[in-house]
Design a protein around this motif. Structure first.
Motif: not given
Length: 395
Positions: A93-120
């Protein structure tokens, strides 16, 4: 019949240490990240630390592969996104911010079913303003894969955030089940620029001057194995890790490359740095040899001895002699055999006498080691009381 001066058996005695639990031990650190924290935890418990990062991390913002994967997922959003590590997802996410792609990336991931491997990983997802659909209780990639396969992935586009090394079995299983997998290399491991510390760690491990080595990632374990192969030390390294040096891992995923080579490792129930240090602190002293000698308790640690719980640093030559005597406590060990035990010894048995004098001085209690004139030396172990035989033998 073997030569010995007195019929005595070394009695194992309970530990009564007053020294810190890891005092006298030298422990290797292969971590590139959080190495300072790990070193501080070990040193606080008395250990001597040998630091040797077995890898380095390519900075995220400089990684063209990550940029390409990010743009591909923005152009064609995934159906499912898998976050495997908190630091990796945050770095993406931080790298995407540096590339000015934060909003585009988060918007793309918001459409997905996101799974986490653990609490972190779950915490990193939420920090980005997203919400996980599910999190693995075991913090295991295996549990994540089982959930995906159970729900069916045929025809689905899945973004898998890697954590420093390819997840070949994970990705292949999804692909075989019909998924289109986009691998997201949020950071990559490469060999360290300075190989000197790793080489010193390998030499210390193979020579027996290291007591334990810690691993906080599978790539670090692989990096050490690869460097050993390059230096022709594979057989020596495997022998040391299987026998004399305790390999301690942060979890089973990290341990996998070592376990595949029949190296028995230990790891904590919770995959945390502090828990790994607690496990090491509990397990390493259990390997120490404790003997009742001349009315004292003698404990052999890595590069030191404890006499009645007091730490006594011993020179390498002295430790070599002490270990040779402890292998046959109470028995006379000839000077010729002790000479062979000395590191870099020649053929002058006076070297044994010199090293023995320094050993006795280091122990602070000279009568722990008895001189047997014209024959050698022995540990003056306390005899074990004979069993009660007042009724005579039966049978």
């Amino acid at each position: 019949m073997a030569d010995r001066t007195a019929v005595a058996t070394a009695a194992l005695v309970p530990s009564q240490d007053t020294a810190p639990p890891l005092a006298g031990y030298t422990i290797g650190i292969t971590a590139a990240r959080r190495a300072d924290e790990l070193a501080a935890l070990l040193q606080r418990r008395g250990a001597t630390v040998l630091r040797a990062p077995a890898l380095r991390i390519v900075p995220l913002a400089d990684d063209t592969e990550l940029l390409a994967a990010t743009r591909a997922l923005i152009a064609d959003p995934p159906d499912i996104a898998v976050a495997t590590t908190g630091i990796g997802f945050r770095g993406w996410i931080e790298a995407a911010e540096g590339w000015n792609l934060f909003d585009d990336l988060v918007g793309s991931l918001a459409k997905a079913e996101t799974l986490a491997r653990g609490p972190k990983a779950k915490g990193a997802i939420r920090a980005a303003g997203l919400r996980e659909a599910w999190s693995a209780e075991s913090e295991s990639s295996v549990e994540v894969l089982e959930r995906l396969l159970d729900q069916g992935v045929d025809g689905r586009r899945i973004a898998v955030q890697l954590h420093g090394a390819p997840l070949r079995d994970f990705v292949d299983s999804l692909t075989t089940a019909g998924a289109e997998v986009v691998e997201v290399p949020v950071y990559r491991w490469l060999p360290p620029l300075d190989l000197g510390p790793v080489d010193r760690l390998l030499d210390a491990t193979c020579s027996g001057s290291l007591d334990a080595v810690t691993f906080t990632s599978a790539p670090a374990a692989l990096g050490l194995l690869d460097r050993a192969a390059e230096r022709g030390q594979t057989a020596e390294l495997l022998h040391a890790l299987r026998r004399d040096v305790l390999p301690v891992c942060v979890g089973p995923v990290t341990a996998a490359p070592l376990e595949e080579l029949d190296i028995a490792t230990v790891w904590p129930e919770r995959m945390r740095l502090g828990a790994m240090v607690q496990t090491l602190t509990a397990r390493l002293p259990d390997r120490a040899r404790r003997l009742a000698v001349a009315g004292h308790t003698l404990e052999l640690r890595g590069q030191a001895a404890l006499v009645d719980g007091d730490l006594r640093p011993v020179p390498p030559a002295g430790m070599a002699l002490l270990r040779a005597l402890a292998r046959r406590p109470g028995w006379v060990v000839p000077r010729s055999e002790l000479l062979r035990a000395l590191p870099g010894s020649g053929d002058d048995e006076h070297a044994v006498e010199t090293a023995m004098a320094r050993l006795r001085a280091a122990l602070g209690t000279p009568r722990l080691i008895a001189t047997v004139v014209k024959r050698g030396y022995r540990l003056a172990v306390d005899p074990v009381p004979a069993p009660d035989t007042k009724y005579g033998d039966e049978g």
